[in-house]
Design an enzyme around this catalytic site. Sequence first.
Site, PDB file in Angstrom:
ATOM      1  N   SER A 216       0.861  -1.186   0.000  1.00 32.85           N
ATOM      2  CA  SER A 216       0.000   0.000   0.000  1.00 32.85           C
ATOM      3  C   SER A 216       0.895   1.234   0.000  1.00 32.85           C
ATOM      4  CB  SER A 216      -0.847   0.002   1.272  1.00 32.85           C
ATOM      5  OG  SER A 216      -1.495   1.241   1.466  1.00 32.85           O
TER       6      SER A 216
ATOM      7  N   TYR B 216      -1.493  -1.067  10.857  1.00 30.56           N
ATOM      8  CA  TYR B 216      -1.743  -1.361   9.429  1.00 30.56           C
ATOM      9  C   TYR B 216      -0.494  -1.056   8.608  1.00 30.56           C
ATOM     10  CZ  TYR B 216      -3.804  -1.245   4.741  1.00 30.56           C
ATOM     11  OH  TYR B 216      -4.069  -1.473   3.404  1.00 30.56           O
TER      12      TYR B 216
HETATM   13  P1  NDP Z   1     -11.816  -5.586   0.371  1.00 29.36           P
HETATM   14  O1  NDP Z   1     -12.247  -5.542   1.788  1.00 29.36           O
HETATM   15  O2  NDP Z   1     -12.830  -5.362  -0.686  1.00 29.36           O
HETATM   16  O3  NDP Z   1     -11.069  -6.963   0.067  1.00 29.36           O
HETATM   17  C1  NDP Z   1     -10.330  -7.667   1.016  1.00 29.36           C
HETATM   18  C2  NDP Z   1     -10.358  -9.123   0.656  1.00 29.36           C
HETATM   19  O4  NDP Z   1      -9.551  -9.854   1.589  1.00 29.36           O
HETATM   20  C3  NDP Z   1     -11.749  -9.717   0.698  1.00 29.36           C
HETATM   21  O5  NDP Z   1     -11.960 -10.462  -0.483  1.00 29.36           O
HETATM   22  C4  NDP Z   1     -11.708 -10.632   1.910  1.00 29.36           C
HETATM   23  O6  NDP Z   1     -12.537 -11.763   1.669  1.00 29.36           O
HETATM   24  C5  NDP Z   1     -10.245 -11.029   1.912  1.00 29.36           C
HETATM   25  N1  NDP Z   1      -9.821 -11.570   3.194  1.00 29.36           N
HETATM   26  C6  NDP Z   1      -9.829 -10.959   4.402  1.00 29.36           C
HETATM   27  N2  NDP Z   1      -9.405 -11.805   5.346  1.00 29.36           N
HETATM   28  C7  NDP Z   1      -9.120 -12.979   4.721  1.00 29.36           C
HETATM   29  C8  NDP Z   1      -8.655 -14.249   5.167  1.00 29.36           C
HETATM   30  N3  NDP Z   1      -8.391 -14.499   6.458  1.00 29.36           N
HETATM   31  N4  NDP Z   1      -8.488 -15.244   4.263  1.00 29.36           N
HETATM   32  C9  NDP Z   1      -8.762 -15.018   2.960  1.00 29.36           C
HETATM   33  N5  NDP Z   1      -9.203 -13.843   2.482  1.00 29.36           N
HETATM   34  C10 NDP Z   1      -9.380 -12.844   3.364  1.00 29.36           C
HETATM   35  O7  NDP Z   1     -10.650  -4.508   0.248  1.00 29.36           O
HETATM   36  P2  NDP Z   1      -9.592  -4.162  -0.917  1.00 29.36           P
HETATM   37  O8  NDP Z   1      -9.953  -4.785  -2.198  1.00 29.36           O
HETATM   38  O9  NDP Z   1      -9.370  -2.722  -0.824  1.00 29.36           O
HETATM   39  O10 NDP Z   1      -8.285  -4.877  -0.315  1.00 29.36           O
HETATM   40  C11 NDP Z   1      -7.415  -5.700  -1.064  1.00 29.36           C
HETATM   41  C12 NDP Z   1      -5.983  -5.410  -0.637  1.00 29.36           C
HETATM   42  O11 NDP Z   1      -5.630  -4.103  -1.056  1.00 29.36           O
HETATM   43  C13 NDP Z   1      -5.724  -5.452   0.860  1.00 29.36           C
HETATM   44  O12 NDP Z   1      -4.507  -6.126   1.108  1.00 29.36           O
HETATM   45  C14 NDP Z   1      -5.617  -3.989   1.247  1.00 29.36           C
HETATM   46  O13 NDP Z   1      -4.852  -3.798   2.402  1.00 29.36           O
HETATM   47  C15 NDP Z   1      -4.970  -3.437  -0.001  1.00 29.36           C
HETATM   48  N6  NDP Z   1      -5.075  -1.993  -0.216  1.00 29.36           N
HETATM   49  C16 NDP Z   1      -6.282  -1.394  -0.362  1.00 29.36           C
HETATM   50  C17 NDP Z   1      -6.365  -0.041  -0.544  1.00 29.36           C
HETATM   51  C18 NDP Z   1      -7.678   0.684  -0.630  1.00 29.36           C
HETATM   52  O14 NDP Z   1      -7.698   1.917  -0.565  1.00 29.36           O
HETATM   53  N7  NDP Z   1      -8.805  -0.022  -0.780  1.00 29.36           N
HETATM   54  C19 NDP Z   1      -5.153   0.790  -0.669  1.00 29.36           C
HETATM   55  C20 NDP Z   1      -3.933   0.048  -0.563  1.00 29.36           C
HETATM   56  C21 NDP Z   1      -3.905  -1.289  -0.350  1.00 29.36           C
HETATM   57  P3  NDP Z   1     -13.356 -12.598   2.786  1.00 29.36           P
HETATM   58  O15 NDP Z   1     -13.801 -11.615   3.832  1.00 29.36           O
HETATM   59  O16 NDP Z   1     -14.471 -13.175   1.979  1.00 29.36           O
HETATM   60  O17 NDP Z   1     -12.390 -13.626   3.274  1.00 29.36           O
END
Ligand code: NDP
Length: 249
Positions: free
Chosen positions: A142, A156
């Site tokens: 990030s 984070y």
């Molecule tokens: P979302 O919350 O939409 O997606 C997060 C995903 O992670 C979900 O599909 C969730 O699925 C999955 N997840 C969480 N815990 C687990 C677990 N224990 N096992 C498997 N899957 C898991 O957010 P984003 O798309 O924004 O996030 C994706 C990545 O991007 C993250 O790493 C985030 O830190 C990073 N990021 C996001 C930014 C933003 O502004 N949105 C900026 C920079 C980085 P489920 O709950 O079904 O398991």
Amino acid sequence: MMSIDGKVALITGASSGIGAATALKLAAAGVKVTIAARRADRLEALKTEIVEKGGEALALEMDVTDMASVEHGVKRLIETYGSIDILFNNAGIMPVSEIDQFKTGEWNAMVDINIKGVLNTTAAVLPQMIEQHSGHVFNTSSIAGRKVFGPGFAVYSATKFAVTAFSEGLRMEVGRKHNIRVTCIQPGGVTTELPEQTTDPDKRRQLDAYRSQVRFLDSSDIADAVVFAAQAPAHVNVAELFILPIEQA
Ligand code: NDP
């Protein structure tokens, strides 16, 4: 550019946001996508959408914090497709709060998912890539893996700095030796469900206020960048993708 038609990918955190958007874009480019997360209903809906659009998908209920779950999922993937070309370590959470609130459960969850989840999935997939002498690992860090925004982001950011460091070290070790590319993705603000895990009402208000001030990226903007790096010629490693909304400082 290199064709990725027929390649095989594993995307963690594919049930929403960046992961889901990337699954759609990779599938549209002909990649067989294994979509992994905990919410099976969301994965099934995404799989249906991919298949309806002419793509190929395997939905895997997987918890990246649970090594047995990850190993079971990767075994099913290999049994189904026989190889793995792209690993997208994308699962992550961001419950922000200040340290003096001692939300230690949330700190541990971030360490378990954002750091150990990346390590678990990498450990499960890398032997296959080493055997193939080819592969491409994407890790989602990030902008918070480059700087600490301010109060509330300490843990984070610590997890995302870890992902940045791990990506760099991994790239040094597996590039020349095993012909595996490593790309560290560092997005700025992207409109997804990510802020919803923040339980502190003040921090949640701050996150929502910021999102209303800045025109955030769409998940598909990050997905486009992943496809770009995946399609780079075989001798090219796009080591970092730092992608910001134009309005974000
Ligand atoms: P979302 O919350 O939409 O997606 C997060 C995903 O992670 C979900 O599909 C969730 O699925 C999955 N997840 C969480 N815990 C687990 C677990 N224990 N096992 C498997 N899957 C898991 O957010 P984003 O798309 O924004 O996030 C994706 C990545 O991007 C993250 O790493 C985030 O830190 C990073 N990021 C996001 C930014 C933003 O502004 N949105 C900026 C920079 C980085 P489920 O709950 O079904 O398991």
